[in-house]
Motif scaffolding. Structure first.
Motif, short mmCIF file in Angstrom:
data_model
loop_
_atom_site.label_atom_id
_atom_site.label_comp_id
_atom_site.label_asym_id
_atom_site.label_seq_id
_atom_site.Cartn_x
_atom_site.Cartn_y
_atom_site.Cartn_z
N GLN A 130 148.04 -109.54 33.44
CA GLN A 130 147.06 -110.22 32.60
C GLN A 130 145.65 -109.70 32.82
OE1 GLN A 130 147.65 -114.27 33.71
NE2 GLN A 130 149.53 -114.49 32.54
N ASP A 131 145.39 -109.03 33.93
CA ASP A 131 144.06 -108.54 34.24
C ASP A 131 143.75 -107.27 33.45
OD1 ASP A 131 143.78 -110.58 36.03
OD2 ASP A 131 144.31 -109.37 37.77
N SER A 132 142.51 -107.18 32.98
CA SER A 132 142.09 -105.96 32.29
C SER A 132 141.78 -104.89 33.34
CB SER A 132 140.85 -106.24 31.44
OG SER A 132 139.72 -106.39 32.27
N PRO A 133 141.78 -103.64 32.94
CA PRO A 133 141.45 -102.57 33.89
C PRO A 133 140.05 -102.75 34.51
CG PRO A 133 142.46 -101.65 31.94
CD PRO A 133 142.24 -103.10 31.67
N LEU A 134 139.11 -103.25 33.73
CA LEU A 134 137.77 -103.47 34.27
C LEU A 134 137.77 -104.59 35.32
CD1 LEU A 134 135.54 -103.06 31.09
CD2 LEU A 134 135.68 -101.54 33.06
N GLU A 135 138.57 -105.62 35.12
CA GLU A 135 138.66 -106.69 36.12
C GLU A 135 139.28 -106.18 37.41
OE1 GLU A 135 139.13 -110.56 33.18
OE2 GLU A 135 140.92 -109.48 33.82
N ILE A 136 140.29 -105.34 37.28
CA ILE A 136 140.91 -104.75 38.47
C ILE A 136 139.91 -103.87 39.20
CG2 ILE A 136 142.71 -103.16 39.25
CD1 ILE A 136 144.40 -104.17 36.86
N LEU A 137 139.14 -103.09 38.45
CA LEU A 137 138.13 -102.24 39.05
C LEU A 137 137.05 -103.07 39.76
CD1 LEU A 137 137.33 -99.25 39.31
CD2 LEU A 137 135.95 -99.54 37.25
N ASP A 138 136.62 -104.15 39.12
CA ASP A 138 135.64 -105.05 39.74
C ASP A 138 136.18 -105.62 41.05
OD1 ASP A 138 133.94 -104.63 37.60
OD2 ASP A 138 134.45 -106.52 36.59
N ARG A 139 137.43 -106.03 41.04
CA ARG A 139 138.05 -106.61 42.23
C ARG A 139 138.15 -105.58 43.36
NH1 ARG A 139 143.22 -107.87 40.74
NH2 ARG A 139 142.35 -109.01 39.01
N LEU A 154 136.16 -103.06 43.88
CA LEU A 154 134.82 -102.87 44.43
C LEU A 154 134.46 -104.04 45.35
CD1 LEU A 154 132.11 -101.31 44.52
CD2 LEU A 154 131.37 -102.77 42.62
N ALA A 155 134.77 -105.25 44.91
CA ALA A 155 134.46 -106.44 45.71
C ALA A 155 135.21 -106.44 47.05
CB ALA A 155 134.80 -107.70 44.92
N ARG A 156 136.43 -105.92 47.06
CA ARG A 156 137.21 -105.87 48.30
C ARG A 156 136.80 -104.71 49.20
NH1 ARG A 156 143.12 -105.82 46.23
NH2 ARG A 156 142.64 -107.01 44.40
N GLY A 157 135.99 -103.79 48.67
CA GLY A 157 135.57 -102.64 49.46
C GLY A 157 136.56 -101.50 49.45
N GLU A 158 137.50 -101.51 48.52
CA GLU A 158 138.48 -100.43 48.44
C GLU A 158 137.86 -99.14 47.90
OE1 GLU A 158 141.80 -101.71 46.13
OE2 GLU A 158 142.23 -103.42 47.43
N LEU A 191 130.49 -97.61 45.51
CA LEU A 191 129.76 -97.88 44.27
C LEU A 191 129.79 -96.68 43.33
CD1 LEU A 191 128.04 -99.84 42.66
CD2 LEU A 191 126.03 -98.95 43.85
N GLU A 192 129.69 -95.48 43.87
CA GLU A 192 129.71 -94.28 43.01
C GLU A 192 131.04 -94.14 42.30
OE1 GLU A 192 129.34 -89.44 43.46
OE2 GLU A 192 128.62 -90.71 45.08
N THR A 193 132.13 -94.31 43.01
CA THR A 193 133.46 -94.24 42.40
C THR A 193 133.62 -95.33 41.35
OG1 THR A 193 134.34 -93.39 44.47
CG2 THR A 193 135.94 -94.25 42.91
N TYR A 194 133.13 -96.52 41.67
CA TYR A 194 133.18 -97.64 40.72
C TYR A 194 132.47 -97.28 39.42
CZ TYR A 194 131.97 -102.15 38.63
OH TYR A 194 131.79 -103.18 37.76
N GLN A 195 131.26 -96.74 39.54
CA GLN A 195 130.48 -96.43 38.36
C GLN A 195 131.14 -95.34 37.51
OE1 GLN A 195 126.75 -95.57 40.29
NE2 GLN A 195 126.02 -97.69 40.06
#
Length: 87
Positions: free
Chosen positions: A51-60, A62-66, A69-73
């Motif tokens: 049910q999660d969108s790819p952007l939500e997974i990406l946000d999560r 980043l929040a977990r520290g996996e 920030l550069e990779t996230y962006q």
């Protein structure tokens, strides 16, 4: 009497043998539980992940520290570009 050695196993021997078998069975059960995949460990259930969108997974992630920030962006920009600029 020929062929007989000692008086058999005493009470201490029976206790040690019983403890050995209990420990062996507990070890086997622990290994099976540890090696089999489980949905209760690991955070999300398969239906939640679908049910999660790819952007939500990406946000999560980043929040977990996996990811940093550069990779996230970079990944976020690629996902938005692939969607045609939505969100």
């Amino acid at each position: 009497m020929m062929g007989w050695y000692g008086g058999g196993m005493g009470a201490g021997g029976w206790v040690l043998m019983g403890l050995f078998w209990i420990a062996l069975i507990a070890l086997i059960i622990w290994l099976v539980v540890r090696l089999l995949p489980s949905t209760s460990r690991g955070g999300s259930t398969p239906t939640q992940g679908a049910q999660d969108s790819p952007l939500e997974i990406l946000d999560r992630r980043l929040a977990r520290g996996e990811i940093d920030l550069e990779t996230y962006q970079v990944h976020r920009a690629a996902l938005i570009a692939a969607r045609g600029g939505a969100r």
